[in-house]
Design a protein around this motif. Structure first.
Motif, PDB file in Angstrom:
ATOM      1  N   PRO A  36      -1.121   6.918  -1.648  1.00  0.00           N
ATOM      2  CA  PRO A  36      -0.525   5.594  -1.954  1.00  0.00           C
ATOM      3  C   PRO A  36      -1.563   4.799  -2.654  1.00  0.00           C
ATOM      4  N   VAL A  37      -0.875   4.016  -3.479  1.00  0.00           N
ATOM      5  CA  VAL A  37      -1.608   3.128  -4.380  1.00  0.00           C
ATOM      6  C   VAL A  37      -1.606   1.647  -3.530  1.00  0.00           C
ATOM      7  N   ASP A  61      -6.885   3.789  -5.613  1.00  0.00           N
ATOM      8  CA  ASP A  61      -6.307   4.989  -6.108  1.00  0.00           C
ATOM      9  C   ASP A  61      -5.150   4.719  -6.939  1.00  0.00           C
ATOM     10  N   PHE A  62      -5.324   4.152  -8.130  1.00  0.00           N
ATOM     11  CA  PHE A  62      -4.543   3.877  -9.184  1.00  0.00           C
ATOM     12  C   PHE A  62      -4.384   4.853 -10.133  1.00  0.00           C
ATOM     13  N   THR A  63      -3.886   6.080  -9.802  1.00  0.00           N
ATOM     14  CA  THR A  63      -4.027   7.425 -10.597  1.00  0.00           C
ATOM     15  C   THR A  63      -2.605   7.686 -11.211  1.00  0.00           C
ATOM     16  N   ASN A  64      -2.653   7.944 -12.374  1.00  0.00           N
ATOM     17  CA  ASN A  64      -1.642   8.546 -13.490  1.00  0.00           C
ATOM     18  C   ASN A  64      -0.426   7.558 -13.045  1.00  0.00           C
ATOM     19  N   VAL A  65      -0.403   6.390 -12.957  1.00  0.00           N
ATOM     20  CA  VAL A  65       0.449   5.272 -12.734  1.00  0.00           C
ATOM     21  C   VAL A  65       1.545   5.072 -14.036  1.00  0.00           C
ATOM     22  N   THR A 121      -4.515   5.316 -15.282  1.00  0.00           N
ATOM     23  CA  THR A 121      -5.607   5.491 -14.509  1.00  0.00           C
ATOM     24  C   THR A 121      -6.726   4.472 -14.385  1.00  0.00           C
ATOM     25  N   LEU A 122      -7.190   3.524 -13.335  1.00  0.00           N
ATOM     26  CA  LEU A 122      -7.952   2.771 -13.413  1.00  0.00           C
ATOM     27  C   LEU A 122      -8.883   2.757 -12.307  1.00  0.00           C
ATOM     28  N   THR A 157       6.114   1.584  -7.184  1.00  0.00           N
ATOM     29  CA  THR A 157       5.147   2.218  -7.727  1.00  0.00           C
ATOM     30  C   THR A 157       5.506   3.682  -8.310  1.00  0.00           C
ATOM     31  N   VAL A 158       5.371   3.981  -9.477  1.00  0.00           N
ATOM     32  CA  VAL A 158       6.061   5.445  -9.864  1.00  0.00           C
ATOM     33  C   VAL A 158       4.859   6.063 -10.492  1.00  0.00           C
ATOM     34  N   VAL A 159       4.394   7.467 -10.291  1.00  0.00           N
ATOM     35  CA  VAL A 159       3.295   7.938 -10.894  1.00  0.00           C
ATOM     36  C   VAL A 159       3.891   9.496 -11.458  1.00  0.00           C
ATOM     37  N   ARG A 160       2.880   9.991 -12.287  1.00  0.00           N
ATOM     38  CA  ARG A 160       3.164  11.289 -12.729  1.00  0.00           C
ATOM     39  C   ARG A 160       1.956  12.318 -11.909  1.00  0.00           C
ATOM     40  N   THR A 161       2.397  13.300 -10.977  1.00  0.00           N
ATOM     41  CA  THR A 161       1.698  14.044 -10.389  1.00  0.00           C
ATOM     42  C   THR A 161       0.884  15.139 -11.197  1.00  0.00           C
TER      43      THR A 161
END
Length: 199
Positions: A36-37, A61-65, A121-122, A157-161
């Motif tokens: 989770p972010v 954990d702000f990854t590929n958002v 990603t931050l 929150t939507v991400v790309r895996t």
């Protein structure tokens, strides 16, 4: 590089039971799932009446958002919204805000990737933006909670895996609290000590 599909096929060829193949698949998917972010509100722990208060929205954990959105709420009888500042340069161009509800204690925000569809990603503890408030003179001396809400904007929150899939992940949200204090000052006048009237 050997893909998950290749591994599963090798297991089947070598006579590994189907139930174990399925279990291996589920375990692999679980381990590769994106965490989770986390969104946290941070501030100074104590302020006085008529002071200004800056609330920072920070992430982990702000990854590929691809996009994120939510709302922040506070007690409008204690805090008055002033402005949003220090917006992170990576989101400045496409950050949308809803300030229609600030008089009733609500602020909404929405960010989406640019037209190129690039994810963002931050690093952990990055500040996304800062909300600035003034404590009202009429506020009571008490703790004031600033937290997250589903109004005026829903949380998402939507991400790309890592496999390129677009999916929604949980948004962990941590509120903050500040103590509003009323300081009373007293002054004591000393009597004159000489004949020229000085104190």
């Amino acid at each position: 590089m050997i893909s998950l599909e290749n591994v599963l096929e090798l297991l089947k060829i070598n006579g590994i039971p189907k139930t174990l193949v399925t279990l291996f698949s589920l375990l692999t998917l679980t381990l590769s799932a994106q965490p989770p972010v986390t969104y946290s509100l941070t501030n100074i722990p104590q302020i006085c009446l008529s002071d200004t208060l800056a609330i920072s929205l920070q992430i982990k954990d702000f990854t590929n958002v691809l996009n994120f959105q939510s709302s922040i709420r506070w007690n409008p009888n204690q805090l008055q919204y002033i402005s949003i500042t220090n917006i992170h340069p990576e989101i400045t161009e496409t950050l949308l805000t809803n300030t229609d509800s600030t008089t009733s204690g609500g602020f909404g925000y929405f960010w989406s990737e640019n037209t190129a569809g690039e994810h963002l990603t931050l690093p952990d503890s990055t500040t996304i933006f800062i909300l600035n408030y003034t404590t009202l003179d009429t506020a009571s001396a008490s703790a004031s909670l600033i937290g997250f809400s589903e109004s005026p904007v829903l949380t998402e929150t939507v991400v790309r895996t890592t496999t390129g899939q677009i999916t929604q992940v949980p948004s962990n949200q941590a509120p903050t609290q500040t103590q509003i204090s009323q300081i009373t000052t007293t002054a004591t006048l000393q009597p004159a000590t000489n004949n020229n009237g000085t104190i």
